[in-house]
Design a protein around this motif. Sequence first.
Motif, mmCIF file in Angstrom:
data_model
loop_
_atom_site.group_PDB
_atom_site.id
_atom_site.type_symbol
_atom_site.label_atom_id
_atom_site.label_comp_id
_atom_site.label_asym_id
_atom_site.label_seq_id
_atom_site.Cartn_x
_atom_site.Cartn_y
_atom_site.Cartn_z
ATOM 1 N N HIS A 1 6.013 5.185 1.651
ATOM 2 C CA HIS A 1 4.704 5.605 1.151
ATOM 3 C C HIS A 1 4.730 5.896 -0.352
ATOM 4 O O HIS A 1 3.791 5.551 -1.082
ATOM 5 C CB HIS A 1 4.246 6.865 1.910
ATOM 6 N N PHE A 2 5.796 6.524 -0.814
ATOM 7 C CA PHE A 2 5.808 6.955 -2.213
ATOM 8 C C PHE A 2 6.004 5.789 -3.175
ATOM 9 O O PHE A 2 5.892 5.954 -4.384
ATOM 10 C CB PHE A 2 6.899 8.013 -2.439
ATOM 11 N N HIS A 3 6.276 4.586 -2.651
ATOM 12 C CA HIS A 3 6.441 3.434 -3.520
ATOM 13 C C HIS A 3 5.114 2.804 -3.918
ATOM 14 O O HIS A 3 5.074 1.969 -4.821
ATOM 15 C CB HIS A 3 7.304 2.361 -2.831
ATOM 16 N N THR A 4 4.032 3.157 -3.231
ATOM 17 C CA THR A 4 2.735 2.498 -3.435
ATOM 18 C C THR A 4 1.713 3.483 -3.983
ATOM 19 O O THR A 4 1.573 4.589 -3.456
ATOM 20 C CB THR A 4 2.222 1.900 -2.111
ATOM 21 N N ALA A 5 1.002 3.057 -5.026
ATOM 22 C CA ALA A 5 -0.078 3.852 -5.614
ATOM 23 C C ALA A 5 -1.412 3.260 -5.186
ATOM 24 O O ALA A 5 -1.611 2.048 -5.259
ATOM 25 C CB ALA A 5 0.028 3.864 -7.138
ATOM 26 N N VAL A 6 -2.330 4.132 -4.737
ATOM 27 C CA VAL A 6 -3.662 3.721 -4.313
ATOM 28 C C VAL A 6 -4.671 4.554 -5.084
ATOM 29 O O VAL A 6 -4.569 5.789 -5.120
ATOM 30 C CB VAL A 6 -3.861 3.901 -2.796
ATOM 31 N N MET A 7 -5.652 3.899 -5.706
ATOM 32 C CA MET A 7 -6.640 4.623 -6.510
ATOM 33 C C MET A 7 -7.965 3.884 -6.489
ATOM 34 O O MET A 7 -8.040 2.699 -6.151
ATOM 35 C CB MET A 7 -6.152 4.782 -7.949
ATOM 36 N N TRP A 8 -9.007 4.592 -6.874
ATOM 37 C CA TRP A 8 -10.351 4.046 -6.990
ATOM 38 C C TRP A 8 -10.740 3.902 -8.452
ATOM 39 O O TRP A 8 -10.359 4.733 -9.288
ATOM 40 C CB TRP A 8 -11.375 4.944 -6.296
ATOM 41 N N LEU A 9 -11.525 2.856 -8.740
ATOM 42 C CA LEU A 9 -12.059 2.625 -10.076
ATOM 43 C C LEU A 9 -13.564 2.426 -9.974
ATOM 44 O O LEU A 9 -14.056 1.844 -9.001
ATOM 45 C CB LEU A 9 -11.427 1.392 -10.727
ATOM 46 N N ALA A 10 -14.284 2.918 -10.975
ATOM 47 C CA ALA A 10 -15.736 2.719 -11.068
ATOM 48 C C ALA A 10 -16.025 2.089 -12.426
ATOM 49 O O ALA A 10 -15.728 2.687 -13.470
ATOM 50 C CB ALA A 10 -16.475 4.045 -10.928
ATOM 51 N N ASN A 11 -16.581 0.863 -12.400
ATOM 52 C CA ASN A 11 -16.803 0.097 -13.637
ATOM 53 C C ASN A 11 -15.521 -0.002 -14.454
ATOM 54 O O ASN A 11 -15.510 0.192 -15.676
ATOM 55 C CB ASN A 11 -17.941 0.714 -14.460
ATOM 56 N N ASP A 12 -14.411 -0.272 -13.745
ATOM 57 C CA ASP A 12 -13.081 -0.445 -14.351
ATOM 58 C C ASP A 12 -12.610 0.803 -15.085
ATOM 59 O O ASP A 12 -11.818 0.714 -16.037
ATOM 60 C CB ASP A 12 -13.074 -1.644 -15.304
ATOM 61 N N THR A 13 -13.082 1.968 -14.656
ATOM 62 C CA THR A 13 -12.693 3.240 -15.263
ATOM 63 C C THR A 13 -12.260 4.202 -14.161
ATOM 64 O O THR A 13 -12.795 4.162 -13.051
ATOM 65 C CB THR A 13 -13.859 3.858 -16.057
ATOM 66 N N TYR A 14 -11.298 5.056 -14.464
ATOM 67 C CA TYR A 14 -10.832 6.029 -13.482
ATOM 68 C C TYR A 14 -11.968 6.983 -13.084
ATOM 69 O O TYR A 14 -12.823 7.330 -13.904
ATOM 70 C CB TYR A 14 -9.648 6.822 -14.029
ATOM 71 N N ILE A 15 -11.934 7.400 -11.840
ATOM 72 C CA ILE A 15 -13.028 8.197 -11.282
ATOM 73 C C ILE A 15 -13.197 9.511 -12.029
ATOM 74 O O ILE A 15 -14.322 9.925 -12.360
ATOM 75 C CB ILE A 15 -12.777 8.463 -9.780
ATOM 76 N N ASP A 16 -12.104 10.206 -12.331
ATOM 77 C CA ASP A 16 -12.227 11.514 -12.977
ATOM 78 C C ASP A 16 -12.699 11.417 -14.425
ATOM 79 O O ASP A 16 -13.110 12.419 -15.015
ATOM 80 C CB ASP A 16 -10.899 12.266 -12.922
ATOM 81 N N ILE A 17 -12.674 10.204 -14.983
ATOM 82 C CA ILE A 17 -13.154 10.026 -16.360
ATOM 83 C C ILE A 17 -14.643 9.706 -16.370
ATOM 84 O O ILE A 17 -15.411 10.268 -17.152
ATOM 85 C CB ILE A 17 -12.349 8.914 -17.067
ATOM 86 N N ILE A 18 -15.074 8.809 -15.498
ATOM 87 C CA ILE A 18 -16.486 8.410 -15.505
ATOM 88 C C ILE A 18 -17.365 9.453 -14.821
ATOM 89 O O ILE A 18 -18.539 9.594 -15.126
ATOM 90 C CB ILE A 18 -16.652 7.025 -14.826
ATOM 91 N N TYR A 19 -16.810 10.226 -13.905
ATOM 92 C CA TYR A 19 -17.572 11.284 -13.221
ATOM 93 C C TYR A 19 -16.960 12.643 -13.586
ATOM 94 O O TYR A 19 -16.328 13.309 -12.755
ATOM 95 C CB TYR A 19 -17.556 11.087 -11.712
ATOM 96 N N LYS A 20 -17.138 13.028 -14.824
ATOM 97 C CA LYS A 20 -16.549 14.273 -15.291
ATOM 98 C C LYS A 20 -17.168 15.504 -14.646
ATOM 99 O O LYS A 20 -16.551 16.565 -14.582
ATOM 100 C CB LYS A 20 -16.695 14.362 -16.812
ATOM 101 N N GLU A 21 -18.419 15.355 -14.172
ATOM 102 C CA GLU A 21 -19.075 16.519 -13.561
ATOM 103 C C GLU A 21 -18.587 16.773 -12.141
ATOM 104 O O GLU A 21 -18.907 17.802 -11.545
ATOM 105 C CB GLU A 21 -20.596 16.319 -13.553
ATOM 106 N N GLY A 22 -17.813 15.849 -11.576
ATOM 107 C CA GLY A 22 -17.222 16.070 -10.263
ATOM 108 C C GLY A 22 -18.110 15.709 -9.092
ATOM 109 O O GLY A 22 -17.784 16.059 -7.954
ATOM 110 N N ARG A 23 -19.200 14.977 -9.338
ATOM 111 C CA ARG A 23 -20.061 14.590 -8.214
ATOM 112 C C ARG A 23 -19.376 13.556 -7.336
ATOM 113 O O ARG A 23 -19.553 13.551 -6.114
ATOM 114 C CB ARG A 23 -21.385 14.034 -8.743
ATOM 115 N N VAL A 24 -18.587 12.673 -7.929
ATOM 116 C CA VAL A 24 -17.823 11.672 -7.194
ATOM 117 C C VAL A 24 -16.343 11.930 -7.458
ATOM 118 O O VAL A 24 -15.917 11.987 -8.620
ATOM 119 C CB VAL A 24 -18.210 10.238 -7.613
ATOM 120 N N THR A 25 -15.584 12.100 -6.402
ATOM 121 C CA THR A 25 -14.167 12.444 -6.541
ATOM 122 C C THR A 25 -13.331 11.637 -5.552
ATOM 123 O O THR A 25 -13.842 11.114 -4.556
ATOM 124 C CB THR A 25 -13.923 13.942 -6.284
ATOM 125 N N GLU A 26 -12.039 11.549 -5.845
ATOM 126 C CA GLU A 26 -11.087 10.993 -4.891
ATOM 127 C C GLU A 26 -10.614 12.100 -3.967
ATOM 128 O O GLU A 26 -10.263 13.193 -4.415
ATOM 129 C CB GLU A 26 -9.890 10.371 -5.612
#
Length: 424
Positions: A305-330
């Motif tokens: 499990h620790f060998h694989t990274a899984v993440m979400w992107l919104a408009n090719d940007t990390y979630i915590d950057i494009i949704y700074k207010e925290g409405r959308v989170t991982e």
Amino acid sequence: MKALLTALQEKPLGKRMQNQRLQDAVPHFSPSCFFWKMTMLLLVICTYKMDVSAFRIQRVESTENCQDHIMHFKHYFALRGEPVILKCPSFKYKHLDFSSHPYNLTWSKNDSKMMTSGGDEEPRIWAQGDALWFLPASLEDSGQYICSRRNSSYCVDISIHLTVIQKTAAHEISYPQILFTFTSGKLVCPDLGDFIQKETDLELKWYKDSVPVDKDNAKFKSLKNTSFLLINSVSSRDSGYYTCEMAFTYGGAQYNITRTIQLQTLDQEKRFSPEIVYPDQKTTLAALDSKLILPCKVFIGPSKHFHTAVMWLANDTYIDIIYKEGRVTEGERLEMIENDENYIEVPLIFDPVKEIDFYTDLKCEAQNSYGRQVLPTRVKQGASSSLWHIAIIPVALTCLILGGLCMHKCWKWKADNGYVIAKL
């Protein structure tokens, strides 16, 4: 002299009659009428443009409506004439944990009341525990079902979509599974747990491309009292559609439960590379201002499990950057083992869904040292089953009634005023 007085009196009266005709031709302006018309217009605008959060606050104080509404990410499919069980999901995100507190659960379909327990002698649809049973399912059962969990302080609605199709279209609702070439693997007949009866042995019939599987050869082996079909020395020719069939008896009647599996074989060199298995559709339905939990499920085979990274992107940007207010989170990363294979799941949580999300390009990305995969998906607006529109209906009706009364009074005042002028 009398004729002169008569002429003098008739002349002003003629001017008054001309003025009256002019007033009838030109729209009458009344400050009072203008005020009421503007008030009605503002009320109508407020009704349609008011922030839904105001209604959400009103719903919190209500004892009949729920504070939160969640669109379940999984779309259930079933075959006509077969038993179906809808399970009300038990979410444990933030304050949605009902496991340690008593609660009441009710079911409805498309905002219509449904039975919560068997009312007829032999109902076709009934609720039992956290599940809604269809025995059997029919085409008209397709639709949106809502299970409501409520305790003394909190309530949540969870929408579940069910589509019942004809058996001839079984391939359209297949379950994807993956095996690697030059290895031995096993297919799993999914979603049978609620139908397995302890007092009887589990016996399945397997088919490949509608042809019964020869279980006596060295290629296939059906493991007794399990839902597995073992495939030895997997090759690319083993790809295709497999069907497992199980007999289910209830109330003296016997039903067949079938599941169709779409097997995909991967080359050995891809054995450790990640493979995204969900979302399995390009779009996911969501209601505006509802809560949506969209998981990204990744198959990593025997990889750690620790060998694989899984993440979400919104408009090719990390979630915590494009949704700074925290409405959308991982959400929290979940590592699991299914059928002796490793999976990773990372949910994307919308709290709540806004209109801008329908125009946002979402991507789930999985990567390790053996490979990388990116799966694009989008959130699409679906029919809202939330209850805030119920609060709008009486407000709109009230505005219409007040507006009608005000307009009636204005026109009546105008008519009376014109009559008085004419009379004078």
